[in-house]
Design an enzyme around this catalytic site. Sequence first.
Site, mmCIF file in Angstrom:
data_model
loop_
_atom_site.group_PDB
_atom_site.id
_atom_site.type_symbol
_atom_site.label_atom_id
_atom_site.label_comp_id
_atom_site.label_asym_id
_atom_site.label_seq_id
_atom_site.Cartn_x
_atom_site.Cartn_y
_atom_site.Cartn_z
ATOM 1 N N HIS A 474 -11.914 16.591 -5.090
ATOM 2 C CA HIS A 474 -11.396 17.470 -6.137
ATOM 3 C C HIS A 474 -10.815 16.658 -7.303
ATOM 4 C CE1 HIS A 474 -9.307 21.238 -7.567
ATOM 5 N NE2 HIS A 474 -8.563 20.308 -8.152
ATOM 6 N N GLU A 475 -9.864 15.796 -6.980
ATOM 7 C CA GLU A 475 -9.233 15.012 -8.048
ATOM 8 C C GLU A 475 -10.237 14.063 -8.692
ATOM 9 O OE1 GLU A 475 -6.554 16.084 -9.115
ATOM 10 O OE2 GLU A 475 -6.045 17.309 -7.367
ATOM 11 N N HIS A 478 -11.980 15.929 -11.387
ATOM 12 C CA HIS A 478 -11.201 15.905 -12.634
ATOM 13 C C HIS A 478 -11.361 14.553 -13.315
ATOM 14 C CE1 HIS A 478 -9.112 19.699 -12.293
ATOM 15 N NE2 HIS A 478 -8.461 19.375 -11.184
ATOM 16 N N HIS A 481 -14.500 14.277 -15.185
ATOM 17 C CA HIS A 481 -14.414 15.060 -16.416
ATOM 18 C C HIS A 481 -13.747 14.230 -17.523
ATOM 19 C CE1 HIS A 481 -13.409 19.394 -18.059
ATOM 20 N NE2 HIS A 481 -14.405 18.836 -18.706
HETATM 21 ZN ZN LIG Z 1 -7.411 20.593 -9.847
#
Ligand SMILES: [Zn+2]
Length: 682
Positions: A474-475, A478, A481
């Site tokens: 998940h991180e 990010h 991104h």
């Molecule tokens: Zn998040």
Amino acid sequence: MSCSQKPVEMGNPLLSTFDTPFGVPPFQEIKVENYIPAYEEAMKMHKLEIDEIVNNNESPNFSNTIEKLENSGKVLSQVSSVFNNLNACITSDEMQETAQFIAPLTSKHYDDISLNAELFKRVKVVYDDRENIDLSPEQQRLLEVIFKNFERGGANLSLDDQETLRKINGELALLKLQFDDNALAETNNFKLIIDNEDDLAGLPQTVIEAAAKTATENGLENKWVFTTHKPSMLPFLTYADNRELRKNLHTAYIMRGDNNNEHDNKNILTQIALLWTKKSQLFGFNNNAEYVLDKNMAKTPEKVFEFTNKVWDAALPIAKAEVQELQKLIDSEGGNFKLEHYDWWYYSEKLRSQKFNLDEEMLRPYFELNQVRDGAFMVATKLFGLKFVERFDIPIYHPDVEVFEVLNADNSHLGILYMDWFPRSSKGGGAWMDAFRKQEEGVSPVITTNFNFTAPSGDKPALLSIDEVETTFHEFGHALHGLLSNCKYNLLSGTSVSRDFVEFPSQFMENYSTDPEVLKMYAKHYETGETIPDELINKFKNSGLFNNGFVVVEYTAAALLDMHWNTITDTVERDATQFEDEVIAKINLIPEIVVRYRSPYFTHIFGGGYAAGYYSYQWAQVIDADAFSVFKEKGLFDAKTAASLRDNVFSRGNTEPSMDLYKKFRGSEPKLDAFLKRNGLE
Ligand SMILES: [Zn+2]
């Protein structure tokens, strides 16, 4: 060390160009006492830059006003990104005091800019002429976003209302800090100390060893300590046979910030909620949710409630059925009691192993932290051709931190990635990504990710739970991104997208973490090197929707609690406990499940930027499920689909409205189907 020769009298390290590899912050040179003078100087510099724009005799145009504004305050962002990141993950009393000192100053500083009438006049001249000037789409977007920011910052308000707004912003800045500091203090305060070995019954050996280590770290010999940090608490709730102790620990967890002591957050949060309402009404909205959502994909509170209630209505009956099943198990064991909130993990784990012959602990040996991290890297390599090279010559701020240079397929430099894995008392809870430096034209990003994972203990490496595996990806999503960002302007780059879109790249990456095809590539037993067996993958997949009623209800209750705090339309001071109780009653949350974040430690909304935004995770799940279904159909690493995702979403920041970006990738808006199917909510 490249900078050891630099004499200290040459000045404040935060204010000079960072003379380090890739210009990362020179952590070793920065002292706590550097921050306040650096902030003061950087704000002065920023103010001069603004004055220069305002006092320009030429008539306003894109380059002398909008671009100048976009390029102003660079030193201030350099200072504040270092400070904010370190205050979140390696804080101290001095850092917290510094933050309290700085918060009202920066709040005033930014208000001085967004409420600068002469400056706004110039911005408006350019904005009003936007149809007639020759700008690239990204420049048009920058102009729009800057103009909107002025509007939302109060530029159109009367002078009286602007004065009120300044006061509110200043108070909010301080209250939010106090809220976070209290939440951290309360998390650190409680320790469940065990000195009788019998009380450890049921716990796996690794968990016992970790608790012994925590005890030693706290100066306690021959004892075991459990805390309300999740890596310590959850295994205890899952395995400890001693019901009374489970009750003590979980009760301590859900009472954080609610103990009527010096760290109580109830009064602070009601003050915050009151200020939200007042602020939103200055702008002509009925409540804070309307003000916040105006710039999100969802647009209105009605839209959020409609979506969230739909999920709630589908999930609540599933959770109720789960209660029945767990109660049946308790009864069959002759337990003469009703299932309580502190029993849920224990009995659901028992039921899981009965039903699926799967114990979560069976999976851990296949998820050694370094292998999970490399698994995430491998997915990025296969999707986007990225390479990750660990570097030992780049400054770090704590010995636990790892740092990687990220390279493109052609070996050109893309950015720097910090990874900070383990809990410490100076670090906030949960996991998050941030940037020490955002990408913009000619500037490569420096990204940081924070986790609070099970640390290695004894000769055991860090073996992650499934939850932690998903959090890693998940991180990392990010981080991608931020790293893949290819925008001209800082304001629009990386993760600066609307709140309900920002969780799309992160949750999209989570899909890979547990996909059977990917598991076979990276999940290897930490001792034998054996690939995770199909049998175990199948058990895991078959149990995929097990306990999902709990997961969805626990989360959605928090999303609804957030929305209720943010749709208050009067300015009557609330009693926090009573308000929360009313919401819980209204939505019919069952007593066996406690809302994922009770108000006194709901740092996402009262401390962070997720007010009227906690629904975003679920909202973005609709998008990530829809996007991942394309990869499931065309191939998990299909080159064309991956390139389209990179070109249309991951690299584009906020250069277009989120839905437009997504539609360019997908060809249509996301459909609800994949999300409902994944959650068994059809
Ligand atoms: Zn998040």
